[in-house]
Design a protein around this motif. Structure first.
Motif, PDB file in Angstrom:
ATOM      1  N   PHE A 152      14.837  45.296  15.395  1.00 16.21           N
ATOM      2  CA  PHE A 152      15.418  46.035  14.277  1.00 16.21           C
ATOM      3  C   PHE A 152      14.729  47.402  14.169  1.00 16.21           C
ATOM      4  O   PHE A 152      15.378  48.444  14.039  1.00 16.21           O
ATOM      5  N   LYS A 153      13.394  47.386  14.260  1.00 12.39           N
ATOM      6  CA  LYS A 153      12.648  48.644  14.146  1.00 12.39           C
ATOM      7  C   LYS A 153      12.963  49.584  15.301  1.00 12.39           C
ATOM      8  O   LYS A 153      13.151  50.781  15.105  1.00 12.39           O
ATOM      9  N   GLN A 154      13.030  49.013  16.505  1.00 12.93           N
ATOM     10  CA  GLN A 154      13.341  49.832  17.685  1.00 12.93           C
ATOM     11  C   GLN A 154      14.704  50.523  17.520  1.00 12.93           C
ATOM     12  O   GLN A 154      14.866  51.700  17.832  1.00 12.93           O
ATOM     13  N   MET A 155      15.671  49.768  16.987  1.00 13.49           N
ATOM     14  CA  MET A 155      17.010  50.310  16.767  1.00 13.49           C
ATOM     15  C   MET A 155      16.950  51.482  15.778  1.00 13.49           C
ATOM     16  O   MET A 155      17.466  52.567  16.031  1.00 13.49           O
ATOM     17  N   LEU A 156      16.264  51.249  14.670  1.00 14.64           N
ATOM     18  CA  LEU A 156      16.198  52.273  13.634  1.00 14.64           C
ATOM     19  C   LEU A 156      15.433  53.505  14.121  1.00 14.64           C
ATOM     20  O   LEU A 156      15.852  54.653  13.883  1.00 14.64           O
ATOM     21  N   ILE A 157      14.329  53.271  14.826  1.00 13.48           N
ATOM     22  CA  ILE A 157      13.537  54.393  15.353  1.00 13.48           C
ATOM     23  C   ILE A 157      14.388  55.226  16.308  1.00 13.48           C
ATOM     24  O   ILE A 157      14.404  56.455  16.227  1.00 13.48           O
ATOM     25  N   ASN A 158      15.143  54.564  17.176  1.00 12.60           N
ATOM     26  CA  ASN A 158      15.977  55.311  18.132  1.00 12.60           C
ATOM     27  C   ASN A 158      17.050  56.125  17.419  1.00 12.60           C
ATOM     28  O   ASN A 158      17.322  57.266  17.797  1.00 12.60           O
ATOM     29  N   LEU A 159      17.662  55.555  16.384  1.00 14.62           N
ATOM     30  CA  LEU A 159      18.708  56.298  15.669  1.00 14.62           C
ATOM     31  C   LEU A 159      18.117  57.510  14.941  1.00 14.62           C
ATOM     32  O   LEU A 159      18.677  58.606  14.983  1.00 14.62           O
ATOM     33  N   LEU A 160      16.973  57.284  14.288  1.00 18.93           N
ATOM     34  CA  LEU A 160      16.335  58.398  13.565  1.00 18.93           C
ATOM     35  C   LEU A 160      15.830  59.454  14.553  1.00 18.93           C
ATOM     36  O   LEU A 160      15.969  60.664  14.321  1.00 18.93           O
ATOM     37  N   ASP A 161      15.268  58.991  15.657  1.00 22.38           N
ATOM     38  CA  ASP A 161      14.744  59.907  16.668  1.00 22.38           C
ATOM     39  C   ASP A 161      15.874  60.788  17.223  1.00 22.38           C
ATOM     40  O   ASP A 161      15.694  61.995  17.402  1.00 22.38           O
ATOM     41  N   ASN A 162      17.036  60.196  17.467  1.00 22.09           N
ATOM     42  CA  ASN A 162      18.179  60.995  17.928  1.00 22.09           C
ATOM     43  C   ASN A 162      18.595  61.995  16.856  1.00 22.09           C
ATOM     44  O   ASN A 162      18.926  63.135  17.168  1.00 22.09           O
ATOM     45  N   GLY A 163      18.580  61.541  15.599  1.00 22.43           N
ATOM     46  CA  GLY A 163      18.908  62.446  14.498  1.00 22.43           C
ATOM     47  C   GLY A 163      18.016  63.673  14.546  1.00 22.43           C
ATOM     48  O   GLY A 163      18.486  64.814  14.422  1.00 22.43           O
TER      49      GLY A 163
END
Ligand code: ADP
Length: 261
Positions: A152-163
């Protein structure tokens, strides 16, 4: 398709089984092509930084570069390329791990609020460096999601990082978590570059980038969203993306909660 496998059976009731086997073969062929494409892509992606590292090391070893400034510049490039290799290898391993574990642990559950906080701890410094504001709105007492916290954290980190990567300086990112009809929703929205219509359906594919040069420049590996897709799948969730070029991008994921519908 091997023709010997599509002979018409004498018993007409068995024809359904034959149809299924042709479909299985098509599916198998598709998987095989995907696998060999992936191997070809991985080797290319790994070889590019390695070739560059080798080239600069050889030049430095030859003793031909006399100016200290030039030597430092070459060492800097070697360092950047080595960092790129590290990111790439980490992403390949993460993807392999998520994929090989299939559906996630039924025993584990995720506290969304805590997972959001720890993901933000990682992303905030990167956002601050680009003067990007992250606004966060998390509904109180969100129910838990079943599955592995790390994914879950990896998913969120990747989405925020792309943002952060695809939003110019001083941009804004909105993160929202809420419930709707017994499901937990997570939304990451930015007001950055956006994704052209023709590319939006392909961005979850491994190594697919809208602009390879831009992705490289911001430290992308092309695997971030493939990891997101598999993480969402492992948590029994869904994800969709809305984007407009020049205006921004919005990813919305939703998951079954332990409170159910
Ligand atoms: P990368 O490492 O290149 O960022 P990803 O798999 O994370 O790879 O994303 C694939 C591509 O989708 C990116 O190269 C970029 O073109 C596009 N993309 C992903 N997220 C965003 C976003 N928030 N805004 C604009 N484009 C995005």
């Amino acid at each position: 398709v091997n023709t010997s496998l599509i002979r018409v059976p004498k018993d007409p009731n068995r024809s359904l089984g034959i149809v299924a086997s042709i479909e299985d073969l098509t599916e198998m062929k598709k998987l095989e092509t995907m696998r060999s494409d992936f191997v070809a892509n991985v080797s290319h992606e790994l070889k590019t930084p390695l070739t560059s590292i080798k080239g600069f090391v050889e030049t430095l070893k030859s003793g031909e570069v006399e100016e200290e400034e030039q030597r430092q510049r070459f060492l800097g490039i070697i360092e950047i390329e080595a960092e790129r290799l590290t990111r790439l290898i980490n992403d390949i391993l993460t993807l392999a791990e998520i994929e090989s574990h299939g559906k996630s642990d039924k025993e584990a559950s995720i506290d969304v609020q805590t997972a959001i906080e720890s993901s933000l701890d990682i992303i905030r410094p990167i956002a601050t460096a680009k003067n990007i504001q992250i606004s966060v709105e998390v509904e109180e007492d969100l129910p838990k999601i079943q599955g592995k916290d790390d994914w879950f954290k990896q998913m969120l980190i990747n989405l925020l990082d792309n943002g952060v990567k695809y939003t110019p300086e001083s941009g804004e990112i909105e993160l929202k978590a809420y419930t709707q009809k017994g499901r937990v929703y997570l939304r990451v929205k930015d007001n950055g570059l956006g994704i052209p219509k023709a590319d939006v359906d392909r961005i979850f594919e491994r190594f697919y980038r809208v602009d390879k040069g831009r992705s490289r420049k911001v430290g992308g590996t092309g695997l971030g969203l493939a990891i997101v897709k598999h993480a969402v799948r492992s948590l029994n969730g869904h994800i969709e993306v809305k984007s407009k070029e020049g205006e921004g991008t919005e990813f919305t994921a939703n998951f079954p909660s332990d409170k159910g519908q």
